[in-house]
Write a protein that holds these residues in place. Structure first.
Motif, short mmCIF file in Angstrom:
data_model
loop_
_atom_site.label_atom_id
_atom_site.label_comp_id
_atom_site.label_asym_id
_atom_site.label_seq_id
_atom_site.Cartn_x
_atom_site.Cartn_y
_atom_site.Cartn_z
N ILE A 52 -2.57 4.93 -8.75
CA ILE A 52 -3.18 5.82 -7.77
C ILE A 52 -4.60 5.35 -7.47
O ILE A 52 -5.40 5.16 -8.38
N ASP A 54 -8.18 5.74 -4.76
CA ASP A 54 -8.87 6.70 -3.90
C ASP A 54 -9.91 6.08 -2.99
O ASP A 54 -10.44 6.73 -2.10
N THR A 55 -10.21 4.79 -3.19
CA THR A 55 -11.28 4.15 -2.44
C THR A 55 -10.92 2.71 -2.13
O THR A 55 -10.37 2.01 -2.98
N LEU A 66 -10.60 6.92 0.74
CA LEU A 66 -9.39 7.22 1.50
C LEU A 66 -9.34 8.72 1.75
O LEU A 66 -9.89 9.50 0.96
N HIS A 67 -8.69 9.16 2.80
CA HIS A 67 -8.67 10.59 3.14
C HIS A 67 -7.94 11.40 2.08
O HIS A 67 -8.16 12.59 1.95
N GLU A 68 -7.06 10.75 1.30
CA GLU A 68 -6.40 11.39 0.16
C GLU A 68 -6.00 10.30 -0.81
O GLU A 68 -5.89 9.13 -0.44
N ASN A 69 -5.81 10.67 -2.07
CA ASN A 69 -5.39 9.68 -3.06
C ASN A 69 -4.10 9.02 -2.60
O ASN A 69 -3.24 9.67 -2.01
N PHE A 70 -3.96 7.73 -2.88
CA PHE A 70 -2.81 6.97 -2.43
C PHE A 70 -2.07 6.40 -3.63
O PHE A 70 -2.69 5.83 -4.53
N SER A 71 -0.75 6.53 -3.62
CA SER A 71 0.07 6.05 -4.73
C SER A 71 0.70 4.69 -4.37
O SER A 71 1.36 4.56 -3.35
N SER A 86 -2.65 4.50 5.71
CA SER A 86 -3.62 5.39 5.08
C SER A 86 -5.04 4.94 5.37
O SER A 86 -5.93 5.76 5.63
N LYS A 89 -5.82 5.86 8.98
CA LYS A 89 -6.05 7.30 9.13
C LYS A 89 -7.42 7.68 8.58
O LYS A 89 -8.14 8.47 9.19
N SER A 90 -7.78 7.11 7.43
CA SER A 90 -9.09 7.41 6.83
C SER A 90 -10.22 7.00 7.75
O SER A 90 -11.17 7.76 7.97
#
Length: 121
Positions: A52, A54-55, A66-71, A86, A89-90
């Motif tokens: 996961i 996040d940046t 990132l606009h949300e955590n990414f897996s 992602s 979008k961010s």
């Protein structure tokens, strides 16, 4: 992602280690023009996640959340395509905010200061 910039050895290594995202991080710069790395999140138990993020971290060191955590799960080519979306979008969210704030240049924040409130990516 631009897999055609990878050498055959690097591509095989990415495909072989796709389920272990930290092992493919050295190749991100070849797949994405300005991306150097991704920052993994710290889990509640204090350990660093290996799936996961996040940046995104640019080659010049700039960090953009990132606009949300990414897996990073599944097949490497699939999750890198999802990562691309992602990232887009961010950046779109950040750009929308920047445009909204630009309306008030010279009222809230001078333009030369506003410019440094947003990432260059």
């Amino acid at each position: 992602p631009r897999f055609y910039f990878l050498s055959a050895v690097a591509l095989r290594d990415m495909l072989a280690n796709g389920t272990n995202p930290p092992k493919i991080m050295p190749y991100l710069g070849d797949c994405y023009d300005a991306l150097a790395n991704l920052r993994f999140v710290r889990l509640e138990d204090g350990e660093m996640s290996d799936k996961i993020v996040d940046t995104m971290v640019a080659k010049d060191g700039e960090e953009v959340a990132l606009h949300e955590n990414f897996s990073l799960e599944g097949e490497v080519e699939a999750y890198l395509n999802r990562l691309t979306e992602s990232m887009r979008k961010s950046l779109k969210i950040i750009l929308s905010d920047a445009v909204e704030k630009a309306v008030n240049w010279e009222i809230d924040t001078p333009r030369h200061e506003w410019l440094f409130n947003y990432p260059a990516q």
